[in-house]
Design a protein around this motif. Structure first.
Motif, short mmCIF file in Angstrom:
data_model
loop_
_atom_site.label_atom_id
_atom_site.label_comp_id
_atom_site.label_asym_id
_atom_site.label_seq_id
_atom_site.Cartn_x
_atom_site.Cartn_y
_atom_site.Cartn_z
N ASN A 25 -0.52 -1.31 0.49
CA ASN A 25 0.13 -2.49 -0.08
C ASN A 25 -0.85 -3.65 -0.03
OD1 ASN A 25 2.08 -4.38 -0.96
ND2 ASN A 25 2.65 -4.84 1.13
N PHE A 26 -1.34 -4.08 -1.20
CA PHE A 26 -2.23 -5.23 -1.20
C PHE A 26 -1.40 -6.50 -1.22
CE2 PHE A 26 -5.89 -2.73 -1.18
CZ PHE A 26 -6.87 -3.58 -0.66
N THR A 28 -2.74 -9.71 -1.17
CA THR A 28 -3.36 -10.77 -1.96
C THR A 28 -3.54 -10.32 -3.41
OG1 THR A 28 -5.53 -9.96 -1.26
CG2 THR A 28 -4.62 -11.83 -0.04
N PRO A 29 -3.47 -11.27 -4.35
CA PRO A 29 -3.78 -10.93 -5.74
C PRO A 29 -5.29 -10.66 -5.90
CG PRO A 29 -3.14 -13.25 -5.55
CD PRO A 29 -3.00 -12.65 -4.19
N ASP A 30 -5.64 -9.89 -6.90
CA ASP A 30 -7.03 -9.46 -7.11
C ASP A 30 -8.02 -10.61 -7.25
OD1 ASP A 30 -6.21 -6.83 -7.03
OD2 ASP A 30 -6.26 -6.55 -9.21
N GLU A 31 -7.58 -11.77 -7.74
CA GLU A 31 -8.53 -12.85 -8.03
C GLU A 31 -8.93 -13.68 -6.82
OE1 GLU A 31 -4.37 -14.41 -8.92
OE2 GLU A 31 -5.48 -12.61 -9.42
N GLN A 35 -9.64 -10.37 0.18
CA GLN A 35 -8.69 -9.33 -0.18
C GLN A 35 -8.08 -8.75 1.08
OE1 GLN A 35 -7.96 -8.10 -3.65
NE2 GLN A 35 -8.51 -10.26 -3.57
N GLY A 37 -4.92 -6.18 2.63
CA GLY A 37 -3.89 -5.19 2.36
C GLY A 37 -3.42 -4.55 3.65
N HIS A 52 -19.00 1.45 -0.60
CA HIS A 52 -18.78 0.40 -1.59
C HIS A 52 -20.08 0.14 -2.36
CE1 HIS A 52 -14.71 -0.78 -0.43
NE2 HIS A 52 -15.08 -0.40 0.77
N ARG A 57 -21.04 -10.72 -6.55
CA ARG A 57 -19.70 -11.31 -6.58
C ARG A 57 -19.90 -12.80 -6.35
NH1 ARG A 57 -15.95 -6.87 -3.77
NH2 ARG A 57 -17.49 -5.23 -3.84
N ASN A 119 -14.30 -14.25 3.98
CA ASN A 119 -15.45 -13.84 3.20
C ASN A 119 -16.69 -14.54 3.72
OD1 ASN A 119 -13.99 -16.13 2.00
ND2 ASN A 119 -15.54 -16.11 0.40
#
Length: 135
Positions: A25-26, A28-31, A35, A37, A52, A57, A119
């Motif tokens: 279940n993520f 946060t939204p992808d943008e 991130q 989950g 990865h 990015r 991040n």
């Protein structure tokens, strides 16, 4: 799950211990730059091994999440202009994501343990944070 927004921007996502659902279940939204989950699987579930891939990015700000392992804390959230929005309390097992706006913390119990993730890379406090006073 509760999402606090101001002027269409996500200020904070509150994911309580009771919000967990089976599977991936993520939260946060992808943008978002961070991130987050949750995983909930039964014994024997295998997840594919992976590496990865490297690619550029772009992140123009730091976004973070905190997970309360033990104890509790009060979170105060603010607009981008440093105006107070609201307070809420996180307890053991709860998680919060901070995307835009500001936030401050007050530890409410002795021996409160928190995991913070954000991040990177991290440069230094003066370049990354605009600190301000609140009551």
């Amino acid at each position: 799950m509760e999402i606090i927004k101001n002027n269409g921007q996500i200020i904070s996502i509150i994911y309580r211990d009771s919000d967990w659902v089976k599977g991936l279940n993520f939260i946060t939204p992808d943008e978002l730059f961070v991130q987050v989950g949750s995983w909930w699987y039964d014994k024997g579930k295998k997840l594919d091994a992976h590496v990865h891939k490297e690619f550029d990015r772009s992140a123009s700000r730091t976004q973070e999440s905190i997970y309360i392992k033990q104890g509790s804390l009060k979170v105060s959230v603010f607009t981008e202009e440093e105006s107070f929005l609201q307070d809420y309390i996180l307890y053991a097992g709860d998680l919060a994501v901070f995307a835009y706006g500001g936030h401050g913390y007050e530890i409410l119990e002795n021996n409160t343990k928190v995991i913070e993730s954000k991040n990177g890379p991290f440069f230094n406090v003066d370049d990354d944070k605009n600190k301000f006073k609140y009551e």
